[in-house]
Scaffold this active site. Structure first.
Site, short mmCIF file in Angstrom:
data_model
loop_
_atom_site.label_atom_id
_atom_site.label_comp_id
_atom_site.label_asym_id
_atom_site.label_seq_id
_atom_site.Cartn_x
_atom_site.Cartn_y
_atom_site.Cartn_z
N LEU A 1 1.16 -1.09 -0.12
CA LEU A 1 0.17 0.16 -0.58
C LEU A 1 0.87 1.86 -0.05
CD1 LEU A 1 -0.31 1.56 2.94
CD2 LEU A 1 -0.85 -1.04 3.51
N CYS A 2 0.48 2.44 -0.20
CA CYS A 2 0.64 3.35 -0.91
C CYS A 2 -0.37 4.69 -0.28
CB CYS A 2 1.45 4.05 -1.63
SG CYS A 2 0.59 4.04 -2.99
N THR A 3 0.12 5.73 -0.61
CA THR A 3 -1.37 6.86 -0.92
C THR A 3 -2.49 6.38 -1.37
OG1 THR A 3 0.24 8.39 0.53
CG2 THR A 3 -1.86 9.44 -0.78
N GLY B 1 -2.33 4.29 -4.36
CA GLY B 1 -1.38 3.31 -5.52
C GLY B 1 -0.53 3.08 -5.83
N ILE C 1 -4.02 4.43 0.98
CA ILE C 1 -4.65 4.11 2.44
C ILE C 1 -5.83 5.43 2.08
CG2 ILE C 1 -4.14 6.11 4.18
CD1 ILE C 1 -2.34 3.89 4.37
#
Length: 203
Positions: free
Chosen positions: A67-69, A71, A96
């Site tokens: 995961l990141c902010t 995608g 997120i």
């Protein structure tokens, strides 16, 4: 097999003893807000899948959710893991942001919605690009028209980033001092070790 995505709701139900969540954002973003569950931290700029697996005793068939902010960085990290031979890799769809929209639990210095704190990398890129375009535009108007080429260059860079999903400005910003706070050493420990993993790297 192509890159697989998983929704925030489905990911929230993943067995914490079998699946490893990997956050590839900057340390400042990680410290600011993250899912309230067992989680590994491995920023994309420093990510080496083989070293990560060795450190945590992760096997090639261990389920991974990255995961990141939103995608973009997670997809790049997932591709690295897949090239390294990992067979069960998924990207958290929407990152997120999607996790928060679903009302799923978060922890961190500013885990409540709409509270200030470190600015996400995506927003930093937009602020930096917009500031540069504004600066070159003003210089082109008040100083010399030649500065307009600077704004054109920034715009072309954004188009290139959108087409290739590779942003040089983002890569530079990840190394900025304000994005280096929080966890140190490249990888934060995982709370809990998934079944099927070997070694004692996860604490």
């Amino acid at each position: 097999m192509g890159l697989q995505e998983i929704s925030a709701l489905a990911a929230s139900k993943a067995d914490a003893q079998q699946t490893i969540f990997i956050d590839v954002r900057t340390s400042a973003e990680f410290s600011n807000k993250r899912p309230a569950r067992s989680l590994a931290f491995a920023p994309l700029t420093d990510l080496a899948p083989e070293d990560f697996a060795m450190r945590h005793g992760i096997l090639p068939d261990t389920p991974l959710i990255i995961l990141c902010t939103s995608g973009g960085r997670a997809r790049k990290a997932a591709e690295k893991f897949m090239k390294a031979g990992f067979s069960d890799v998924q990207v958290l769809q929407g990152g997120i942001d999607a996790w928060e929209r679903e009302g799923l639990p978060l922890v961190g210095a500013n885990s409540a919605p709409d509270i200030g704190g470190p600015i996400s990398l995506d927003r930093q890129v937009r602020i930096a690009a917009g500031s540069l375009v504004l600066l070159f535009g003003l210089l082109g108007y008040f100083v010399t028209p030649g500065f307009v080429w600077g704004a054109i260059f920034v715009g072309a860079g954004l188009v290139f980033a959108g087409i290739t999903n590779t942003c040089g400005m983002a890569m530079l910003l990840t190394r900025a001092p304000w994005n280096k706070t929080g966890c140190t050493g490249g990888v934060c420990p995982i709370s809990g070790k998934p079944k099927g993993s070997s070694g004692g790297g996860c604490k």
